[in-house]
Design an enzyme around this catalytic site. Structure first.
Site, short mmCIF file in Angstrom:
data_model
loop_
_atom_site.label_atom_id
_atom_site.label_comp_id
_atom_site.label_asym_id
_atom_site.label_seq_id
_atom_site.Cartn_x
_atom_site.Cartn_y
_atom_site.Cartn_z
CB SER B 148 -0.94 -0.05 1.21
OG SER B 148 -1.91 0.93 1.15
NE ARG B 218 -8.42 1.28 11.28
CZ ARG B 218 -7.35 0.87 10.63
NH1 ARG B 218 -6.82 1.66 9.70
NH2 ARG B 218 -6.80 -0.28 10.89
CG ASP B 313 -6.48 -3.73 -3.20
OD1 ASP B 313 -7.29 -2.81 -2.97
OD2 ASP B 313 -5.26 -3.65 -2.93
CG HIS B 346 -5.76 -2.09 0.36
ND1 HIS B 346 -4.81 -2.17 -0.64
CD2 HIS B 346 -5.25 -1.23 1.28
CE1 HIS B 346 -3.77 -1.39 -0.33
NE2 HIS B 346 -4.02 -0.81 0.83
CG ASP B 347 -7.36 -5.00 5.54
OD1 ASP B 347 -6.53 -4.08 5.40
OD2 ASP B 347 -8.25 -5.00 6.40
#
Lengths: 205, 369
Positions: B148, B218, B313, B346-347
């Site tokens: 990232s 968040r 992602d 994405h994680d």
């Protein structure tokens, strides 16, 4: 050049040697459907080429990593849009053409990206194949080691068929090589006697 | 990895930031794993992402659940093998885990920097990391690795210090953010900056935290780091109490999860750092100085590259990684690219998908030291 030992699988790969003979030392190469990367590795070691493989299968990609070659995970059926036109000396499609859906499309892309294209494929016109068809069955052989129901090969062709496609795609055939079942060059009746065909071609301008 | 201890370095060489601001002195907190070999040729720098830090692997003494954020990737026998490599994790400048950042005391005023902390960019981070490398006596990294925003730093390293990076491993990154991506960042920033407890960034003086804003930021971020499929698989429409309660309290499991993640983060992370990190993401665009021509930007690069993306992602999509690959191909640079099929969005880059870890392991194993 005689038979060549494939370092990855420890088997004899005469097709590698046939392709290598056409490659100028130090050339820039794109190997489409590069499998485990052993052809590229062979060309790097024997012809000092700089190259990239293109491969879709995860397991094969890992093998390419172990073979220490550059590999791009990409679906050939989607074309080569990630590659600049005219950016490779040779674009190789080794025994992959017959398994592709977009046969014409990939030939066009090879002509766009490479100065020259090299294609190898199993010759469906080989006499033993023809005999099996006459006997009433789809051929199963050394170069076509699948049954009709589990084969990945969906676009099998003969030498004559491929040459017609080249003509249609505006590709000029520069050289042809045909190998027998004993890996010897075939000079007479290649479309009947040849088991594996190699073509080197370029864009017709 | 076992127990690890953070270390500090004070850099007294003034740092001219990309914004023009000059930071006279700053400190960095970092951790190292494994041993630097005699030839000093086995150093690997791990660059962290938005909410990451220097604690990449291992645990802290007397502290449970203190595993590093990439402990599944870095350690003895792990894909980035600390039996072979000397691995460094560093908290970026502007961070909130020990390096000089907005919560640090500005010696000129005796108060926390707060809103006056300068904007930092990926280029600035690379410069500070190079200072750390100098401090550790590392002339050249065997590899610079990041996911990232960390991947962006790995890319920048190959442009700013081409001769100091042999390999760059760039995971789930992009050569620039898309408008949609910047938009998400700005919503996150607005959530923080419109929180009444933010006090224009000087909340330290009021002994408070913009918890609500940071929590929202968040929560939003978290949604974008996951995929629709992974959220469906993990939470679906499951209800907390098994039945609807016809109110605005937590009903669905996904609400509970997001609020929990948001709350946890809001107490641990500095709001100003969050703002800075998202801006660094937005600003990153190495092609900018080359009329948008990324291939021209990479002309100076000398490293070998591994680029990895994940199919699910959508925040840093495979297309963005393929843009990087294209620029590298155009420059006849050694590059391999893997598109890992995952459902975790994405994680995924933090998770332990077998193929992903095998790839990184195989790539790292091929690096000669």
């Amino acid at each position: 050049m005689n038979e060549t030992l494939n370092p990855a699988t420890n088997t004899l790969r005469p097709d590698f040697a046939a392709i290598a003979e056409w490659i100028k030392p130090g050339a820039k190469i794109l190997d489409l459907g590069c499998g485990d990367g052993s052809l590229l590795r062979y060309l790097r070691d024997t012809r000092d080429v700089f190259g990239y493989g293109v491969e879709i299968d995860d397991d094969n990609l890992l093998k390419c990593f172990h073979n220490g070659i550059n590999v791009i995970q990409n679906d050939l059926e989607a074309g080569l849009s990630g590659f600049e036109s005219n950016s490779f000396d040779y674009v190789i499609l080794s025994q992959t053409l017959q398994a592709m859906r977009h046969t014409e499309g990939i030939i066009q892309e090879m002509l766009r990206v490479g100065k020259e294209g090299i294609v190898s494929f199993p010759n469906f016109g080989y006499w033993r194949n023809r005999m099996q068809v006459i006997a009433g069955h789809m051929p199963v052989s050394e170069t076509l080691p699948y049954y009709w129901y589990d084969t990945p090969n969906i676009h099998l062709c003969t030498l004559g068929d491929f040459e017609a496609l080249c003509h249609q795609c505006n590709a000029r055939i520069l050289e042809r090589r045909v190998l027998s079942a004993h890996n010897r060059p075939v000079n007479f009746f290649p479309n009947l006697m040849g088991i594996l065909a190699f073509y080197r071609f370029e864009r017709r301008t | 990895m076992g127990v690890v201890t953070p270390q500090y370095v004070q850099i007294v060489k003034p740092l001219q930031l990309k914004s023009g601001y000059v930071l006279d002195s700053y400190h960095l907190v970092y951790e190292t794993y494994g041993q630097l070999n005699a030839a000093r040729s086995n150093a690997v720098l791990i660059c962290h992402a938005l909410s990451g830090n220097h604690h990449v692997a291992g645990i802290y003494a007397d502290k449970e659940k203190s595993s590093g954020w990439w402990d599944n990737m870095v350690g003895p026998g792990k894909p980035i093998d600390t039996d072979r490599f000397f691995v460094i994790g560093v908290n970026n400048l502007g961070g909130c885990h020990g390096s000089t950042g907005p919560a640090s005391i500005d010696t000129r005023t005796g108060k926390p920097y707060g809103a006056s902390f300068p904007m930092v960019t990926v280029e600035d981070w690379v410069e500070t990391q190079a200072q750390l490398a100098d401090h550790l006596g590392i002339e050249q990294f065997a590899a610079v690795v990041g996911g990232s925003l960390g991947g962006m730093q790995a890319l920048q390293w190959t442009l700013d210090y081409p001769e100091r990076v042999r390999h760059a491993v760039v995971v789930a990154a992009a050569a620039k953010l898309t408008a949609q991506n910047i938009a998400f960042n700005d919503v996150a920033r607005q959530a923080i900056m419109t929180d009444q407890e933010f006090y224009g960034g000087n909340f330290y003086a009021y002994d408070t935290l913009p918890r609500r804003g940071l929590r929202l930021a968040r929560m939003l971020g978290h949604i974008t780091y996951l995929s629709d499929d992974s959220m469906a698989a993990k939470f679906g429409r499951s209800l907390r109490k098994g039945e609807l309660s016809f109110g605005f309290d937590v009903e669905f499991e996904i609400e509970s999860y997001l609020r929990y993640q948001g709350d946890k983060f809001a107490d641990l992370f500095d709001a100003n750092t969050y703002l800075l990190m998202t801006k660094a993401l937005d600003y990153f665009n190495p092609a900018d100085s080359y009329n948008g021509d990324l291939s021209a930007a990479f002309r100076v690069a000398m490293a070998n590259f591994l680029i990895v993306s994940f199919t699910s992602d959508w925040r840093f999509s495979p297309e963005r990684s393929r843009e990087i690959v294209k620029a590298l191909l155009d420059n006849k640079i050694n590059v391999s690219y893997a598109e890992v099929t995952t459902t975790h969005g994405h994680d995924s880059f933090l998770m332990e998908a077998p193929y992903y870890h095998q790839l990184v392991r195989a790539y790292m194993d091929n690096i000669s030291i």
